[in-house]
Design an enzyme around this catalytic site. Structure first.
Site, mmCIF file in Angstrom:
data_model
loop_
_atom_site.group_PDB
_atom_site.id
_atom_site.type_symbol
_atom_site.label_atom_id
_atom_site.label_comp_id
_atom_site.label_asym_id
_atom_site.label_seq_id
_atom_site.Cartn_x
_atom_site.Cartn_y
_atom_site.Cartn_z
ATOM 1 N N THR A 1 0.873 -1.176 0.000
ATOM 2 C CA THR A 1 0.000 0.000 0.000
ATOM 3 C C THR A 1 0.910 1.226 0.000
ATOM 4 O O THR A 1 2.053 1.146 0.450
ATOM 5 C CB THR A 1 -0.878 0.058 1.262
ATOM 6 O OG1 THR A 1 -0.008 0.124 2.395
ATOM 7 C CG2 THR A 1 -1.761 -1.159 1.391
ATOM 8 N N GLU B 1 -5.776 -3.728 -0.745
ATOM 9 C CA GLU B 1 -6.138 -4.836 0.157
ATOM 10 C C GLU B 1 -7.266 -5.699 -0.403
ATOM 11 O O GLU B 1 -7.594 -6.733 0.154
ATOM 12 C CB GLU B 1 -6.584 -4.284 1.516
ATOM 13 C CG GLU B 1 -5.461 -3.730 2.382
ATOM 14 C CD GLU B 1 -5.155 -2.269 2.131
ATOM 15 O OE1 GLU B 1 -5.526 -1.767 1.046
ATOM 16 O OE2 GLU B 1 -4.543 -1.627 3.001
ATOM 17 N N LYS C 1 -14.881 17.711 10.402
ATOM 18 C CA LYS C 1 -15.897 17.688 11.447
ATOM 19 C C LYS C 1 -16.151 19.106 11.930
ATOM 20 O O LYS C 1 -15.310 19.691 12.611
ATOM 21 C CB LYS C 1 -15.459 16.774 12.603
ATOM 22 C CG LYS C 1 -16.539 15.777 12.925
ATOM 23 C CD LYS C 1 -16.090 14.704 13.874
ATOM 24 C CE LYS C 1 -17.228 13.702 14.037
ATOM 25 N NZ LYS C 1 -16.936 12.623 14.912
ATOM 26 N N TRP D 1 -20.262 15.784 10.427
ATOM 27 C CA TRP D 1 -19.388 15.523 9.285
ATOM 28 C C TRP D 1 -19.803 16.321 8.066
ATOM 29 O O TRP D 1 -20.979 16.423 7.743
ATOM 30 C CB TRP D 1 -19.460 14.039 8.904
ATOM 31 C CG TRP D 1 -18.696 13.158 9.832
ATOM 32 C CD1 TRP D 1 -17.955 13.562 10.892
ATOM 33 C CD2 TRP D 1 -18.617 11.735 9.778
ATOM 34 N NE1 TRP D 1 -17.409 12.466 11.515
ATOM 35 C CE2 TRP D 1 -17.796 11.334 10.843
ATOM 36 C CE3 TRP D 1 -19.136 10.757 8.932
ATOM 37 C CZ2 TRP D 1 -17.487 10.009 11.101
ATOM 38 C CZ3 TRP D 1 -18.834 9.436 9.181
ATOM 39 C CH2 TRP D 1 -18.015 9.065 10.256
HETATM 40 P P1 ADP Z 1 -3.839 3.864 -0.676
HETATM 41 O O1 ADP Z 1 -4.520 3.871 0.651
HETATM 42 O O2 ADP Z 1 -2.456 3.450 -0.622
HETATM 43 O O3 ADP Z 1 -4.172 5.053 -1.541
HETATM 44 P P2 ADP Z 1 -5.250 2.217 -2.538
HETATM 45 O O4 ADP Z 1 -4.562 2.667 -3.775
HETATM 46 O O5 ADP Z 1 -5.534 0.823 -2.345
HETATM 47 O O6 ADP Z 1 -4.435 2.601 -1.343
HETATM 48 O O7 ADP Z 1 -6.519 3.107 -2.373
HETATM 49 C C1 ADP Z 1 -7.691 2.671 -1.794
HETATM 50 C C2 ADP Z 1 -8.538 3.843 -1.450
HETATM 51 O O8 ADP Z 1 -8.734 4.689 -2.580
HETATM 52 C C3 ADP Z 1 -9.922 3.490 -1.013
HETATM 53 O O9 ADP Z 1 -9.953 3.080 0.336
HETATM 54 C C4 ADP Z 1 -10.655 4.791 -1.256
HETATM 55 O O10 ADP Z 1 -10.441 5.709 -0.205
HETATM 56 C C5 ADP Z 1 -9.989 5.334 -2.475
HETATM 57 N N1 ADP Z 1 -10.789 5.011 -3.659
HETATM 58 C C6 ADP Z 1 -10.624 4.033 -4.539
HETATM 59 N N2 ADP Z 1 -11.557 4.081 -5.503
HETATM 60 C C7 ADP Z 1 -12.368 5.131 -5.209
HETATM 61 C C8 ADP Z 1 -13.535 5.703 -5.795
HETATM 62 N N3 ADP Z 1 -14.067 5.241 -6.902
HETATM 63 N N4 ADP Z 1 -14.082 6.764 -5.175
HETATM 64 C C9 ADP Z 1 -13.569 7.273 -4.053
HETATM 65 N N5 ADP Z 1 -12.476 6.787 -3.449
HETATM 66 C C10 ADP Z 1 -11.876 5.726 -4.024
#
Ligand code: ADP
Length: 548
Positions: A187, A332, A445, A450
């Site tokens: 990640t 994940e 917040k 929120w």
């Molecule tokens: P990192 O936490 O390292 O950025 P990832 O690349 O796995 O890890 O990103 C996952 C996160 O990206 C999700 O938990 C979410 O917050 C965000 N995300 C992914 N796709 C979307 C989407 N379509 N809309 C909003 N947020 C998204």
């Protein structure tokens, strides 16, 4: 009583065997680091992957050893996807946009034995080569003729084409437990050290089946797929596997991700499906709109990784006839969690109604279960107005991080089943469509309530003068936090703070409207093209709101 069906482990090599046998003539086209366009077939991919598997055996690796890659999207990377996992090793895709210190940390943590890299990353590799402790072989992904003189900076550097030329293309893909590790991706670690997610053959194959379904990414033998999402980012959203499973033609963009290069490739290869993060599509749309162009073949584009602004969704659909599939997932989760495919009920809606649904992150693909919970961990029913923390479970969702990093990430429910907390805050409507209002660490917040920063960003992005918008919390003596909108303008476009704030009126509750606008030259983007709000929060930590 047990069923009486054949036991056949779900292995990644079987995808390649299938593609070679049943779609052998189908093409794989790659724009190369060398500058030209390379094309060959699944049959040749199969033969070269077998040679590569022989070469890997020759390097003296043991089952489950990690093999790192730092590479753009291309056919050699695809060969590594199959040869490494297929031969029982673990493909560790590294993100070259990370800081060299982070790369050293990740390579050491993963205990990579071999590192394959594209020529563009030679300087980066030369800088880290002396600092890593487990890498035994460095391999430049080119032929001898393309190796620059300074390649000697990495002692004993091997050359990819030489390595595989020396091998036979006969190789029997080994059969082993489908739960064996196949690939590893860290990640991005915006907080704390990056953590590794170790996928299995089984999880990858189940994810591929799910990803190919009509209401998921909807891929078939008749498609031509261009994954703009990099192959170093979460298995390129499963598309390199889906391509072999379905026999679709696949097109790789190499290092050129600007709008003009992408457009030429999309048109030249008559791509029907593409996939990437919103920031990439911004560049593409700017090029297409700026030059009065059209898409002649593209039917669908999968947009995910961060929220797809509704303005982008409408532009694709209404101006260009390209259907946007908004998708959500995580490293994940292999990564696919939800895709926003419409149900019959939505098809009857007018344009605005449909767009409002399509802007959501969508409904789960079969295999993933999701729920939202309130602050006390109580389940919130689908259709409730409230947002809550989003939890998921399923066969392609992480159980624990590589080497147990960070302890048990799961949270048990009353029945003792583990759920993975995504760190996203969402609502789920009565039809099961999930909508992310925020990441928990980005939540604003105000007076204990929120405010959804993504919604505010989406509205700002619909303003014609706004190129990019990030909404962050700024300290406020009375309300604790109030929204501050940070904006980059489109070239030659003008908009004042007052005009932008007026643009919010009637679109959200009055108390959601940002207190102030800060115009900046750039909004920092992370290694996967997402806005780095943590950096902005740092930059604006002493910012005094006019209302404060
Ligand atoms: P990192 O936490 O390292 O950025 P990832 O690349 O796995 O890890 O990103 C996952 C996160 O990206 C999700 O938990 C979410 O917050 C965000 N995300 C992914 N796709 C979307 C989407 N379509 N809309 C909003 N947020 C998204």
């Amino acid at each position: 009583m047990l069923g009486q069906m054949m036991q056949q482990p779900l292995l990644i090599s079987s995808l390649l065997v299938h593609a070679e046998r049943h779609h052998g003539e189908r093409e794989i086209v790659s724009r190369r680091v060398e500058g030209d366009l390379h094309r060959y077939t699944y049959r040749e991919l199969g033969a070269r992957a077998r040679r590569l598997a022989n070469a890997l055996d020759g390097l003296g690796l043991a089952m489950s050893d990690r093999v790192g890659t730092l590479a753009w999207n291309g056919y050699r990377h695809m060969e590594l996807y199959y040869a490494v996992s297929g031969s029982g090793l673990v493909l560790h895709t590294l993100n070259p946009r990370l800081h060299p210190d982070q790369i050293v940390y990740i390579v050491d943590h993963a205990e990579d034995q071999v590192l394959f890299f594209d020529l563009s990353f030679l300087p980066l590799m030369a800088a880290v080569a002396g600092r890593t402790s487990t890498v035994r072989h460095w391999v430049a992904m080119c032929d001898r003729a393309h190796l620059p003189a300074d390649a000697a900076k990495i002692p004993g550097l091997l050359c990819y084409e030489e390595l595989i030329d020396a091998q036979h293309d006969r190789y029997d893909w080994p059969i082993f437990d489908e739960n064996g590790a196949s690939s590893l991706c860290y990640t991005s670690g915006t907080t704390g050290n990056p953590k590794g997610v170790l996928y299995s053959h089984r999880s990858t194959l189940l994810h591929s089946y799910a990803a190919a379904l009509p209401d998921s990414l909807n891929c078939s033998a008749n498609d031509t797929i261009l994954p703009v999402v990099p192959m170093f980012h979460v298995n390129a959203w499963g598309l390199p596997y889906v391509a072999c499973m379905t026999g679709a033609k696949i097109v790789f963009s190499g290092p050129a991700l600007d709008g003009k290069s992408l457009y030429e490739l999309l048109e030249g290869e008559q791509v029907t499906v593409s996939a990437g993060v919103p920031t990439v599509w911004q560049g593409l749309l700017a090029h297409v709109q700026g030059n009065g162009l059209k898409f002649s073949s593209m039917k669908r584009t999968v947009i995910g990784g961060s929220a797809c602004p509704p303005a982008m969704l409408r532009t694709f659909g209404e101006e260009f006839g390209v259907h946007v599939l908004h998708a959500w997932g995580m490293t994940e989760m292999s990564p696919l969690g939800t895709v926003c495919s419409l149900k019959p009920r939505h098809q009857q809606m007018d344009k605005d109604g449909r767009c409002a649904v399509m802007a959501k992150q969508g409904r789960v693909v079969y295999g993933v279960d999701m729920k939202i919970v309130d602050d006390d961990g109580n389940n919130l029913p689908f259709g409730s107005e409230k947002s809550g923390e989003l939890l998921v479970r399923g066969p392609w969702i992480v159980d624990e991080y590589f080497k147990g990093e960070g302890g048990n990430p799961l949270r048990a429910d009353a029945a003792g089943r583990g759920w993975f907390p995504t760190g996203d805050v969402a609502t789920i409507d009565a039809d099961g469509y999930m909508y992310i209002t925020d990441r928990s660490k980005d939540v604003i917040k105000s007076g204990g309530e929120w405010i959804g920063s993504i919604e505010l960003e989406n509205i700002a992005m619909a303003h014609p003068a706004v190129a990019m918008a990030a909404c962050i919390a700024a300290h406020h003596p009375k309300w604790d936090e109030r929204p501050l909108l940070v904006v980059t303008k489109k070239p030659n476009a003008e908009v004042t703070k007052e005009e932008l704030l007026a643009f919010f009126e009637g679109k959200v509750a009055k108390w959601w409207i940002p207190d102030d606008v800060a115009f900046v030259e750039v909004i920092p983007l992370g290694a996967t093209g997402k806005m780095q709000k943590n950096k902005l929060r740092e930059q604006f930590k002493d910012y005094r709101l006019p209302s404060a």
